[in-house]
Design a protein around this motif. Structure first.
Motif, PDB file in Angstrom:
ATOM      1  N   UNK A   1       0.655  -1.388   0.175  1.00  0.00           N
ATOM      2  CA  UNK A   1      -0.297  -0.274  -0.251  1.00  0.00           C
ATOM      3  C   UNK A   1       0.899   1.373  -0.276  1.00  0.00           C
ATOM      4  N   UNK A   2       2.177   0.905   0.520  1.00  0.00           N
ATOM      5  CA  UNK A   2       2.572   2.350   1.015  1.00  0.00           C
ATOM      6  C   UNK A   2       3.367   2.703  -0.611  1.00  0.00           C
ATOM      7  N   UNK A   3       4.168   1.177  -0.767  1.00  0.00           N
ATOM      8  CA  UNK A   3       4.212   1.699  -2.348  1.00  0.00           C
ATOM      9  C   UNK A   3       3.607   2.274  -3.562  1.00  0.00           C
ATOM     10  N   UNK A   4       2.318   2.021  -3.604  1.00  0.00           N
ATOM     11  CA  UNK A   4       1.365   2.243  -4.218  1.00  0.00           C
ATOM     12  C   UNK A   4       1.200   3.649  -4.413  1.00  0.00           C
ATOM     13  N   UNK A   5       1.005   3.629  -2.322  1.00  0.00           N
ATOM     14  CA  UNK A   5       0.789   5.490  -2.892  1.00  0.00           C
ATOM     15  C   UNK A   5       1.891   6.037  -2.994  1.00  0.00           C
ATOM     16  N   UNK A   6       2.832   5.921  -2.960  1.00  0.00           N
ATOM     17  CA  UNK A   6       4.697   6.048  -3.850  1.00  0.00           C
ATOM     18  C   UNK A   6       3.981   6.873  -4.420  1.00  0.00           C
ATOM     19  N   UNK A   7       3.921   5.822  -5.308  1.00  0.00           N
ATOM     20  CA  UNK A   7       3.928   5.929  -7.170  1.00  0.00           C
ATOM     21  C   UNK A   7       2.652   6.669  -7.112  1.00  0.00           C
ATOM     22  N   UNK A   8       1.849   6.971  -7.052  1.00  0.00           N
ATOM     23  CA  UNK A   8       0.332   7.745  -7.184  1.00  0.00           C
ATOM     24  C   UNK A   8       0.757   9.110  -6.791  1.00  0.00           C
ATOM     25  N   UNK A   9       1.620   9.251  -6.393  1.00  0.00           N
ATOM     26  CA  UNK A   9       2.093  10.587  -5.368  1.00  0.00           C
ATOM     27  C   UNK A   9       3.347  11.472  -6.578  1.00  0.00           C
TER      28      UNK A   9
ATOM     29  N   UNK B   1      -3.682   2.610   3.603  1.00  0.00           N
ATOM     30  CA  UNK B   1      -4.440   3.123   3.071  1.00  0.00           C
ATOM     31  C   UNK B   1      -5.009   4.205   2.684  1.00  0.00           C
ATOM     32  N   UNK B   2      -5.134   5.449   3.678  1.00  0.00           N
ATOM     33  CA  UNK B   2      -5.031   6.585   4.164  1.00  0.00           C
ATOM     34  C   UNK B   2      -4.340   7.471   2.714  1.00  0.00           C
ATOM     35  N   UNK B   3      -2.943   6.961   2.760  1.00  0.00           N
ATOM     36  CA  UNK B   3      -1.649   7.743   2.516  1.00  0.00           C
ATOM     37  C   UNK B   3      -2.398   7.085   0.281  1.00  0.00           C
ATOM     38  N   UNK B   4      -2.742   6.171   0.280  1.00  0.00           N
ATOM     39  CA  UNK B   4      -3.529   5.968  -1.392  1.00  0.00           C
ATOM     40  C   UNK B   4      -4.917   6.682  -1.392  1.00  0.00           C
ATOM     41  N   UNK B   5      -6.169   6.853  -0.710  1.00  0.00           N
ATOM     42  CA  UNK B   5      -6.741   7.450  -0.586  1.00  0.00           C
ATOM     43  C   UNK B   5      -6.440   9.072  -0.637  1.00  0.00           C
TER      44      UNK B   5
ATOM     45  N   UNK C   1       0.606   2.177 -11.015  1.00  0.00           N
ATOM     46  CA  UNK C   1       0.854   1.888  -9.087  1.00  0.00           C
ATOM     47  C   UNK C   1       0.516   0.263  -8.609  1.00  0.00           C
ATOM     48  N   UNK C   2      -0.677   0.366  -8.738  1.00  0.00           N
ATOM     49  CA  UNK C   2      -0.957  -0.901  -8.811  1.00  0.00           C
ATOM     50  C   UNK C   2      -0.396  -1.948  -8.811  1.00  0.00           C
ATOM     51  N   UNK C   3       0.647  -2.252 -10.482  1.00  0.00           N
ATOM     52  CA  UNK C   3       1.953  -2.977 -10.502  1.00  0.00           C
ATOM     53  C   UNK C   3       2.240  -3.335  -9.724  1.00  0.00           C
ATOM     54  N   UNK C   4       3.231  -1.866  -9.680  1.00  0.00           N
ATOM     55  CA  UNK C   4       4.653  -1.885  -8.851  1.00  0.00           C
ATOM     56  C   UNK C   4       4.161  -2.558  -7.080  1.00  0.00           C
ATOM     57  N   UNK C   5       2.827  -2.348  -6.674  1.00  0.00           N
ATOM     58  CA  UNK C   5       2.549  -2.848  -5.665  1.00  0.00           C
ATOM     59  C   UNK C   5       2.886  -4.101  -5.562  1.00  0.00           C
ATOM     60  N   UNK C   6       2.331  -4.717  -6.373  1.00  0.00           N
ATOM     61  CA  UNK C   6       2.004  -5.630  -6.650  1.00  0.00           C
ATOM     62  C   UNK C   6       3.471  -7.157  -6.663  1.00  0.00           C
ATOM     63  N   UNK C   7       4.078  -5.928  -7.514  1.00  0.00           N
ATOM     64  CA  UNK C   7       5.061  -6.820  -8.148  1.00  0.00           C
ATOM     65  C   UNK C   7       6.469  -6.521  -6.518  1.00  0.00           C
ATOM     66  N   UNK C   8       6.227  -5.476  -5.761  1.00  0.00           N
ATOM     67  CA  UNK C   8       6.245  -5.559  -5.037  1.00  0.00           C
ATOM     68  C   UNK C   8       6.441  -6.693  -3.864  1.00  0.00           C
ATOM     69  N   UNK C   9       5.090  -6.520  -3.907  1.00  0.00           N
ATOM     70  CA  UNK C   9       3.621  -7.606  -2.552  1.00  0.00           C
ATOM     71  C   UNK C   9       4.189  -8.812  -2.215  1.00  0.00           C
TER      72      UNK C   9
END
Length: 432
Positions: free
Chosen positions: A62-70, A246-250, A271-279
């Motif tokens: 979730x933090x990885x996805x948030x970072x990519x979105x930002x 999750x707050x970071x993503x929203x 961003x979701x792909x990046x999060x999935x790969x990391x997870x």
């Protein structure tokens, strides 16, 4: 006999170049099959499932996805603009801006290489255009990116807390002062190098003016509030680290779509792909480490290691220095997550037996792994920044040596002065 089989097999698999999760599973399987431990093979799939069935691990993707979105939502650029106004005109101003921006972005991403990629793609070309050498630009970027695993929220801190059965919030709190120490030390190093080489500040950056600075901060309010909202939700007690991720993503979706209007639907997919790969990478290694750790526990590996260390010395500071030396060597060949997962279950019981605060040890472990991000042949940050700057890894490895020396001094300071890491969590009531 079982432990010897497990350790020898693990060493052979790693030397053969197999992925760390595969090496751990093969070593554990060999120990169960040919050792005298007397445990069933069903332990393999049971342990793999137990290892990934940990709720706290959800915070990492979730933090990885948030970072990519930002990054896609223009928040990174706004943070850089504010940092540039503060230090842009100094000697090495753009290098210092890079490290300062990495420090801010670290409070969003939690990933070292992710921080290098997000900030470096903007700042490295800017430094080259302003007359800075590519070596200096790449070194400042890769070194600033190491702060990503020290400033909360930090993915390695989450893993360490899970493995050590410690409070994630306590580890996050302990990272603030060491993180600030590292950031200031890095910026000082960047300034000294720039002064020696004559790399002046960015002349296009206007002189500091409080009114203009306040206007820029006003335009970037939502970007600057990002770490406050994420970390504030944790420390105020309104959210756990997982809920805060999750707050970071929203929040990043809100700022990207509504405020900055820079996010596109395809950015969410990326961003979701990046999060999935990391997870995926994290879960498979944690599952394998749980299996391997059980075998070491049954074989009483921590107790045997403790006896061996106590034969050499019982001085906690000397033990920490020996561990730091081993971690420096391992960091050249193993990535951060693998080092934590293999060593923490073995070393932490010894550390506790010596009377060392596990929070103190965790900060040393994470900070030492910061240095590993800059030491080839497996210095991940060096590879990322070298690609961005268009120089060889060898040139970059030489350029980061002053920063490696700075990080080493920070490690030694925290080893000899534990209060740097433990004072704040104890003051706030998170001490062990």
């Amino acid at each position: 006999m079982t432990m010897e089989i497990a350790l020898i097999t693990l060493a052979v698999m790693i030397l053969l170049g197999l992925p760390i999760f595969m090496s751990l599973v093969i070593a554990a399987t060999a120990a169960l099959s040919f050792g005298d431990i007397g445990l069933p093979l069903s332990l393999i799939h049971n342990s793999l499932f137990e290892g990934i069935n940990i709720f706290t691990l959800l915070a990492i993707p979730c933090f990885v996805v948030a970072g990519a979105l930002m990054e896609y939502g223009n928040i990174t650029q706004q943070i850089i603009n504010v940092a540039k106004m503060l230090v842009g005109r100094m000697y090495g101003g753009l290098g210092i801006t890079t490290i300062l921006a990495c420090t801010f972005f670290a409070a969003i991403s939690g990933s070292g290489p992710g921080t290098v990629a997000a900030v470096g793609t903007i700042m490295v070309p800017a430094m080259v255009r302003s007359g800075y050498s590519r070596d200096y630009a790449a070194a400042a970027c890769s070194s600033g990116g190491t702060i990503g695993i020290m400033i909360p929220p930090s993915n390695p801190m989450i893993i360490y807390a899970i493995l050590g059965n410690l409070s994630v919030t306590a580890m996050f709190t302990a990272g603030f002062i060491p993180g600030a120490l590292v950031a200031v030390s890095m910026m000082t190093t960047a300034y000294i190098i720039a002064r020696r080489k004559g790399f002046k500040g960015d002349e296009n950056t206007p002189e500091f003016n409080l009114r203009t600075f306040c206007k820029t901060c006003g335009k970037s309010t939502f970007a600057l509030m990002t770490p406050v909202i994420i970390l504030g939700s944790i420390y105020s007690g309104y959210a756990t680290p997982v809920e805060a991720s999750v707050v970071a993503i929203m929040y990043s979706l809100f700022v990207g779509f509504v405020v900055n209007r820079s996010l596109k639907p395809r950015h969410i997919y990326l961003a979701l792909i990046e999060g999935v790969m990391t997870c995926g990478a994290v879960l498979i290694i944690v599952g394998a480490s749980t299996l391997f750790g059980k075998i070491l526990t049954y074989e009483q590996a921590p107790q045997k290691l403790a006896e061996l260390i106590f034969q050499l010395t019982s001085n906690p500071t000397v033990v920490l220095l020996l561990i730091v030396a081993v971690l420096y060597m391992l960091g050249m060949f193993m990535e951060t997550l693998s080092t934590l997962i293999i060593l923490v279950p073995v070393l932490l019981p010894v550390i506790i037996q010596l009377g060392i605060d596990p929070i103190h040890f965790g900060i040393i472990l994470v900070l030492t792994n910061e240095t590993a991000l800059l030491t080839p042949p497996l210095g991940v940050n060096i590879f990322v920044s070298s690609r961005i700057a268009g120089i060889s890894v060898e040139r970059n490895a030489v350029a980061v040596l002053p920063y490696v020396g700075t990080l080493t001094l920070c490690v030694l300071l925290i080893v000899f002065f534990p209060g740097i890491a433990t004072w704040l969590p104890k003051f706030l009531g998170y001490g062990v």
